[in-house]
Scaffold this active site. Structure first.
Site, PDB file in Angstrom:
ATOM      1  N   GLN A  56       2.077 -11.662  13.682  1.00 39.89           N
ATOM      2  CA  GLN A  56       3.525 -11.838  13.535  1.00 39.89           C
ATOM      3  C   GLN A  56       4.187 -10.496  13.255  1.00 39.89           C
ATOM      4  OE1 GLN A  56       5.423 -14.490  14.107  1.00 39.89           O
ATOM      5  NE2 GLN A  56       3.692 -15.767  14.739  1.00 39.89           N
ATOM      6  N   SER A  57       4.173  -9.640  14.276  1.00 39.51           N
ATOM      7  CA  SER A  57       4.737  -8.304  14.095  1.00 39.51           C
ATOM      8  C   SER A  57       6.257  -8.347  13.964  1.00 39.51           C
ATOM      9  CB  SER A  57       4.326  -7.392  15.250  1.00 39.51           C
ATOM     10  OG  SER A  57       4.937  -7.814  16.441  1.00 39.51           O
ATOM     11  N   CYS A  84      -6.045  -6.742  10.102  1.00 35.87           N
ATOM     12  CA  CYS A  84      -5.817  -8.155  10.405  1.00 35.87           C
ATOM     13  C   CYS A  84      -5.143  -8.409  11.753  1.00 35.87           C
ATOM     14  CB  CYS A  84      -5.053  -8.828   9.276  1.00 35.87           C
ATOM     15  SG  CYS A  84      -3.650  -7.943   8.600  1.00 35.87           S
ATOM     16  N   ASP A 100      -4.590 -19.451  18.442  1.00 37.33           N
ATOM     17  CA  ASP A 100      -3.366 -18.678  18.354  1.00 37.33           C
ATOM     18  C   ASP A 100      -2.218 -19.674  18.151  1.00 37.33           C
ATOM     19  OD1 ASP A 100      -1.523 -16.511  18.741  1.00 37.33           O
ATOM     20  OD2 ASP A 100      -1.199 -17.290  20.766  1.00 37.33           O
ATOM     21  N   ARG A 101      -1.065 -19.209  17.701  1.00 32.38           N
ATOM     22  CA  ARG A 101       0.055 -20.113  17.466  1.00 32.38           C
ATOM     23  C   ARG A 101       1.008 -20.144  18.673  1.00 32.38           C
ATOM     24  NH1 ARG A 101       4.701 -18.919  13.049  1.00 32.38           N
ATOM     25  NH2 ARG A 101       5.741 -18.251  14.971  1.00 32.38           N
ATOM     26  N   ASP A 102       1.859 -19.108  18.813  1.00 36.28           N
ATOM     27  CA  ASP A 102       2.890 -19.117  19.857  1.00 36.28           C
ATOM     28  C   ASP A 102       2.278 -18.971  21.245  1.00 36.28           C
ATOM     29  OD1 ASP A 102       4.626 -19.149  17.675  1.00 36.28           O
ATOM     30  OD2 ASP A 102       4.875 -16.980  17.676  1.00 36.28           O
ATOM     31  N   CYS A 117      -3.996  -1.681   9.943  1.00 38.03           N
ATOM     32  CA  CYS A 117      -4.400  -2.853   9.176  1.00 38.03           C
ATOM     33  C   CYS A 117      -5.666  -3.395   9.805  1.00 38.03           C
ATOM     34  CB  CYS A 117      -3.299  -3.916   9.164  1.00 38.03           C
ATOM     35  SG  CYS A 117      -3.176  -4.878  10.688  1.00 38.03           S
ATOM     36  N   ASP A 135       6.151 -20.448  23.374  1.00 33.31           N
ATOM     37  CA  ASP A 135       6.454 -19.101  22.932  1.00 33.31           C
ATOM     38  C   ASP A 135       7.946 -18.848  23.082  1.00 33.31           C
ATOM     39  OD1 ASP A 135       6.766 -16.157  22.906  1.00 33.31           O
ATOM     40  OD2 ASP A 135       4.584 -16.204  22.765  1.00 33.31           O
TER      41      ASP A 135
HETATM   42 ZN   LIG Z   1      -2.288  -6.817   9.887  1.00 31.43          ZN
END
Ligand SMILES: [Zn+2]
Length: 190
Positions: free
Chosen positions: A58-59, A105, A14-16, A103, A22
């Site tokens: 990344q919402s 993803c 994961d990134r953040d 989605c 975060d």
């Molecule tokens: Zn998605």
């Protein structure tokens, strides 16, 4: 004769809250701050033969907090920061959708893992996901591998939710460096 391509195990990250601090919808590259000594575990994973792939929900895009162009700038800054620390990242994938979008993803759905497996010749069953949320470690199991929860970022809050899940993480670790030992041991067992 059919050509059989070699497949590689991967560490999905994961990134953040996992690689960088975060910032609650990090929306500018100037806010990117890597966790201290992040290069150590990442280099160790590479020495063990793993590819390294970042997968990030990344919402903030769907919520109009920042644009796709900005997200790409942030991701490319992150890649260059890691490169300066001599860490090679094989790929970075993002889901720009929100929780209500339909989605494939958004983690814990596995669209990003399937795409990475295809593009980077990854053996998902020998791969691991590490992140600071329940949906991260579930993503690892959903793609056929395993998942770990790291207690950085939202990890401590998320840890309280593990008890409600049927699927538990392979391990709960304080930081990425601690995950190296756990994964080495598990990987060698299989
Ligand atoms: Zn998605």
């Amino acid at each position: 004769m059919k050509r059989i391509n070699k497949l590689f195990p991967a560490i999905f990250l994961d990134r953040d809250g996992t690689i960088n601090h975060d910032k609650n919808y990090l929306r500018d590259e100037k806010d990117l701050i890597l966790y201290k000594n992040i290069e150590k575990p990442l280099q160790k994973f590479r020495e063990m033969g793993f590819k390294i792939v970042i997968v990030t929900n990344q919402s903030g895009i769907a919520r109009n907090y920042f644009t796709l162009t900005k997200l790409k700038q942030i991701n490319s800054k992150l890649m260059s920061m890691l490169k300066k620390l001599n860490v090679k990242i094989d790929g970075i994938y993002y889901c720009p959708h929100g929780p209500k979008d339909i989605c494939n993803c958004r983690k814990p759905k596995i669209g990003m893992a399937l795409q990475a497996a295809e593009e980077l010749s990854i053996d998902l069953q020998k791969s691991y996901m590490i992140g600071d949320s329940v949906r991260d470690y579930l993503f690892g199991y959903n793609f056929g591998g395993k998942g770990l929860l790291v207690l950085t970022g939202h990890g401590r809050k998320q840890f309280a939710k593990v008890k409600d899940e049927k699927q538990k993480p392979l391990a709960v670790v304080r930081n990425l460096l601690q995950s190296v030992k756990v994964i080495k041991k598990d990987y060698e067992k299989n």
